[in-house]
Scaffold this motif. Structure first.
Motif, PDB file in Angstrom:
ATOM      1  N   SER A  15      -4.158  -2.067  -0.593  1.00 27.17           N
ATOM      2  CA  SER A  15      -3.113  -2.263  -1.439  1.00 27.17           C
ATOM      3  C   SER A  15      -2.334  -1.315  -1.831  1.00 27.17           C
ATOM      4  CB  SER A  15      -3.789  -3.237  -2.459  1.00 27.17           C
ATOM      5  OG  SER A  15      -4.542  -2.345  -3.242  1.00 27.17           O
ATOM      6  N   GLN A  16      -3.116  -0.122  -2.022  1.00 30.70           N
ATOM      7  CA  GLN A  16      -2.245   1.158  -2.524  1.00 30.70           C
ATOM      8  C   GLN A  16      -1.151   1.522  -1.108  1.00 30.70           C
ATOM      9  OE1 GLN A  16      -2.190   2.548  -5.584  1.00 30.70           O
ATOM     10  NE2 GLN A  16      -3.107   0.576  -5.847  1.00 30.70           N
ATOM     11  N   LEU A  17      -1.911   1.484   0.034  1.00 29.50           N
ATOM     12  CA  LEU A  17      -0.763   1.911   1.221  1.00 29.50           C
ATOM     13  C   LEU A  17       0.277   1.055   1.451  1.00 29.50           C
ATOM     14  CD1 LEU A  17      -0.488   3.588   3.397  1.00 29.50           C
ATOM     15  CD2 LEU A  17      -1.997   2.220   4.760  1.00 29.50           C
ATOM     16  N   LYS A  18       0.098  -0.325   1.056  1.00 24.81           N
ATOM     17  CA  LYS A  18       1.172  -1.063   1.113  1.00 24.81           C
ATOM     18  C   LYS A  18       2.057  -0.925   0.091  1.00 24.81           C
ATOM     19  CE  LYS A  18      -1.057  -5.176   2.909  1.00 24.81           C
ATOM     20  NZ  LYS A  18      -1.558  -6.531   2.911  1.00 24.81           N
ATOM     21  N   ILE A  19       1.740  -0.556  -1.062  1.00 27.52           N
ATOM     22  CA  ILE A  19       2.719  -0.057  -2.427  1.00 27.52           C
ATOM     23  C   ILE A  19       3.436   1.233  -1.907  1.00 27.52           C
ATOM     24  CG2 ILE A  19       2.728   0.958  -4.648  1.00 27.52           C
ATOM     25  CD1 ILE A  19       0.392  -1.040  -5.200  1.00 27.52           C
ATOM     26  N   ILE A  20       2.682   2.149  -1.263  1.00 20.69           N
ATOM     27  CA  ILE A  20       3.147   3.187  -0.806  1.00 20.69           C
ATOM     28  C   ILE A  20       4.316   2.890   0.100  1.00 20.69           C
ATOM     29  CG2 ILE A  20       3.282   5.509   0.616  1.00 20.69           C
ATOM     30  CD1 ILE A  20       0.105   5.735  -0.833  1.00 20.69           C
ATOM     31  N   CYS A  21       4.124   2.232   1.256  1.00 17.68           N
ATOM     32  CA  CYS A  21       5.258   1.755   2.299  1.00 17.68           C
ATOM     33  C   CYS A  21       6.289   1.145   1.468  1.00 17.68           C
ATOM     34  CB  CYS A  21       4.465   1.010   3.315  1.00 17.68           C
ATOM     35  SG  CYS A  21       3.274   1.598   4.229  1.00 17.68           S
ATOM     36  N   ARG A  22       6.145   0.285   0.731  1.00 16.76           N
ATOM     37  CA  ARG A  22       7.355  -0.498   0.103  1.00 16.76           C
ATOM     38  C   ARG A  22       8.100   0.575  -0.874  1.00 16.76           C
ATOM     39  NH1 ARG A  22       3.252  -5.321  -2.127  1.00 16.76           N
ATOM     40  NH2 ARG A  22       3.081  -6.418  -0.111  1.00 16.76           N
ATOM     41  N   LEU A  24       8.394   3.458  -0.277  1.00 21.13           N
ATOM     42  CA  LEU A  24       9.438   4.663   0.730  1.00 21.13           C
ATOM     43  C   LEU A  24      10.223   3.529   1.557  1.00 21.13           C
ATOM     44  CD1 LEU A  24       6.362   6.622   1.979  1.00 21.13           C
ATOM     45  CD2 LEU A  24       8.201   7.050   0.119  1.00 21.13           C
ATOM     46  N   MET A  25      10.300   2.192   1.454  1.00 21.92           N
ATOM     47  CA  MET A  25      10.985   1.256   1.975  1.00 21.92           C
ATOM     48  C   MET A  25      10.901   1.568   3.611  1.00 21.92           C
ATOM     49  SD  MET A  25      14.585   1.031  -0.190  1.00 21.92           S
ATOM     50  CE  MET A  25      14.864   2.941  -0.376  1.00 21.92           C
ATOM     51  N   ILE A  26       9.678   1.480   3.957  1.00 19.48           N
ATOM     52  CA  ILE A  26       9.323   1.868   5.247  1.00 19.48           C
ATOM     53  C   ILE A  26       8.327   0.551   5.656  1.00 19.48           C
ATOM     54  CG2 ILE A  26       9.452   3.939   5.265  1.00 19.48           C
ATOM     55  CD1 ILE A  26       6.274   4.388   5.366  1.00 19.48           C
ATOM     56  N   PRO A  27       8.362  -0.012   6.784  1.00 16.63           N
ATOM     57  CA  PRO A  27       7.576  -1.066   7.300  1.00 16.63           C
ATOM     58  C   PRO A  27       6.176  -0.972   6.771  1.00 16.63           C
ATOM     59  CG  PRO A  27       8.921  -0.621   9.094  1.00 16.63           C
ATOM     60  CD  PRO A  27       9.007   0.597   8.207  1.00 16.63           C
ATOM     61  N   GLU A  28       5.528  -1.780   6.450  1.00 13.11           N
ATOM     62  CA  GLU A  28       4.223  -1.686   5.957  1.00 13.11           C
ATOM     63  C   GLU A  28       3.194  -1.545   7.118  1.00 13.11           C
ATOM     64  OE1 GLU A  28       2.722  -4.960   3.640  1.00 13.11           O
ATOM     65  OE2 GLU A  28       4.336  -5.061   2.237  1.00 13.11           O
ATOM     66  N   VAL A  29       2.156  -0.514   6.802  1.00 12.04           N
ATOM     67  CA  VAL A  29       1.306  -0.184   7.957  1.00 12.04           C
ATOM     68  C   VAL A  29      -0.103  -0.296   7.325  1.00 12.04           C
ATOM     69  CG1 VAL A  29       2.728   1.292   9.191  1.00 12.04           C
ATOM     70  CG2 VAL A  29       1.324   2.257   7.518  1.00 12.04           C
ATOM     71  N   GLY A  30      -1.226  -0.571   8.230  1.00 15.40           N
ATOM     72  CA  GLY A  30      -2.607  -0.654   7.684  1.00 15.40           C
ATOM     73  C   GLY A  30      -3.321   0.586   8.152  1.00 15.40           C
ATOM     74  N   PHE A  31      -4.537   0.667   7.792  1.00 10.81           N
ATOM     75  CA  PHE A  31      -5.282   2.057   8.131  1.00 10.81           C
ATOM     76  C   PHE A  31      -5.717   1.963   9.677  1.00 10.81           C
ATOM     77  CE2 PHE A  31      -5.996   2.390   3.686  1.00 10.81           C
ATOM     78  CZ  PHE A  31      -5.639   3.643   3.498  1.00 10.81           C
ATOM     79  N   LYS A  32      -5.781   0.765  10.055  1.00  7.45           N
ATOM     80  CA  LYS A  32      -6.223   0.493  11.583  1.00  7.45           C
ATOM     81  C   LYS A  32      -4.821   1.192  12.519  1.00  7.45           C
ATOM     82  CE  LYS A  32      -9.697  -2.956  11.892  1.00  7.45           C
ATOM     83  NZ  LYS A  32     -10.390  -3.966  12.573  1.00  7.45           N
ATOM     84  N   ASP A  33      -3.665   0.792  11.924  1.00 11.09           N
ATOM     85  CA  ASP A  33      -2.393   1.422  12.658  1.00 11.09           C
ATOM     86  C   ASP A  33      -2.411   2.856  12.509  1.00 11.09           C
ATOM     87  OD1 ASP A  33      -1.282  -1.303  13.051  1.00 11.09           O
ATOM     88  OD2 ASP A  33      -0.856  -1.250  10.974  1.00 11.09           O
TER      89      ASP A  33
END
Length: 69
Positions: A15-22, A24-33
């Motif tokens: 959830s924190q990674l998604k917040i960071i991506c949002r 930064l206005m970049i596509p959401e990525v996951g840890f597997k990505d």
């Protein structure tokens, strides 16, 4: 690469990674990505598969191969 926030030690990493991506206005990525990108880049730079497997903590090459893009 990512900051050492308390959320990262309480299983809120995704959830924190998604917040960071949002933010930064970049596509959401996951840890597997991120893992797949890391492994693929290592192979492109001719790092031996055994070394990559040790870095990412895999003991079975088939697991590592699942991340190769």
């Amino acid at each position: 690469v990512l900051p050492h926030w308390r959320h990262f030690s309480t299983n809120e990493q995704s959830s924190q990674l998604k917040i960071i991506c949002r933010s930064l206005m970049i596509p959401e990525v996951g840890f597997k990505d991120l893992r797949a990108t890391f492994i693929t880049h290592c192979l492109q730079h001719r790092i031996p598969m055994g070394t990559i497997m040790r870095i990412v903590g895999h003991t079975d090459i088939s697991t590592t191969n699942e991340y190769v893009r």
